[in-house]
Design an enzyme around this catalytic site. Structure first.
Site, PDB file in Angstrom:
ATOM      1  CG  ASP A 221      -1.964  -0.787   1.298  1.00  0.00           C
ATOM      2  OD1 ASP A 221      -2.110  -1.930   0.236  1.00  0.00           O
ATOM      3  OD2 ASP A 221      -3.002  -0.825   1.843  1.00  0.00           O
TER       4      ASP A 221
ATOM      5  CG  HIS B   8      -4.606   2.874  -0.800  1.00  0.00           C
ATOM      6  ND1 HIS B   8      -5.560   2.293   0.161  1.00  0.00           N
ATOM      7  CD2 HIS B   8      -3.548   3.097   0.324  1.00  0.00           C
ATOM      8  CE1 HIS B   8      -5.158   2.326   1.685  1.00  0.00           C
ATOM      9  NE2 HIS B   8      -3.904   2.690   1.486  1.00  0.00           N
TER      10      HIS B   8
ATOM     11  CG  HIS C 172      -3.504   7.184   2.855  1.00  0.00           C
ATOM     12  ND1 HIS C 172      -3.916   7.050   4.047  1.00  0.00           N
ATOM     13  CD2 HIS C 172      -3.200   5.846   2.388  1.00  0.00           C
ATOM     14  CE1 HIS C 172      -3.788   6.014   4.261  1.00  0.00           C
ATOM     15  NE2 HIS C 172      -3.234   5.117   3.614  1.00  0.00           N
TER      16      HIS C 172
ATOM     17  CG  HIS D 179       2.342   0.243   4.468  1.00  0.00           C
ATOM     18  ND1 HIS D 179       1.940  -0.749   5.301  1.00  0.00           N
ATOM     19  CD2 HIS D 179       1.086   1.017   4.172  1.00  0.00           C
ATOM     20  CE1 HIS D 179       0.717  -0.455   5.795  1.00  0.00           C
ATOM     21  NE2 HIS D 179       0.049   0.493   4.957  1.00  0.00           N
TER      22      HIS D 179
HETATM   23 ZN   LIG Z   1      -2.924   3.204   3.031  1.00  0.00          ZN
END
Ligand SMILES: [Zn+2]
Length: 184
Positions: free
Chosen positions: A6, A57, A61, A154
């Site tokens: 991510d 995503h 964010h 991540h």
């Molecule tokens: Zn995230």
């Protein structure tokens, strides 16, 4: 099992993750931030070219995205998909992951409307937390994963050195255990 990465793409970490996955022949899923996809289109193209799955995503964010109006959610997700597809023409964005996993019915419905399945996770070692060591991240993932696991990692956080260290041993151990990876 599925590995998901991510908050990228990141010029610092995404190429390293791609190298490790390629060396082990592993396909994964990348949950991309729209603004970074726009800033680093070549990285999005690399991810797509190597056969990984793409996931939206959000644009920047926005943790509270799911509480925005339907129109605003749609605009945010569409803008993100547009940036991804502009970077990797023909790429399919089949998944949506809400920032912070703060899902709402509205966000899930809008994502579905745009052709995206909502994707959560089952294993979260908090690898973005710089206090976590590579050994802690590795042990968390290895101890809690079972067949069908969706692991949250991540490639876009401030310092993912420890995640990269953990990833190498995680990949080796999962291979030894006979796991097969799914890019979802
Ligand atoms: Zn995230």
């Amino acid at each position: 099992m599925a590995l998901t990465f991510d908050d990228g793409p990141s010029p610092e970490w995404t190429p390293r993750v791609l190298d490790m996955l390629r060396e082990q022949g592993v396909k994964a899923t990348f949950c991309l931030i729209g603004a970074y996809a726009e800033a680093y289109p070549e990285l999005v193209a690399d991810i797509a070219r190597e056969g990984h799955t793409l996931c939206n995503h959000s644009w920047f964010h926005e943790f509270d995205l799911g509480r925005w109006s339907e129109e605003q959610v749609r605009a945010n997700l569409q803008r993100t998909n547009d940036a991804i597809v502009k970077a990797a023409p023909g790429a399919e964005v089949g998944y949506f992951r809400h920032p912070g996993g703060q899902w709402t019915d509205r966000a899930i419905a809008v994502a579905a409307d745009l052709g995206m399945e909502s994707l959560h996770w089952t294993v979260d070692p908090s690898d973005w937390d710089t206090r976590k060591t590579a050994a802690q991240i590795r042990d968390h993932v290895l101890d809690r994963s079972a067949p069908g696991a969706i692991v949250l990692l991540h490639d876009g956080a401030s310092n993912q050195e420890d995640m990269c260290g953990a990833l190498a041993s995680v990949l080796a151990e999962f291979t030894r255990r006979g796991y097969v990876y799914s890019a979802l």
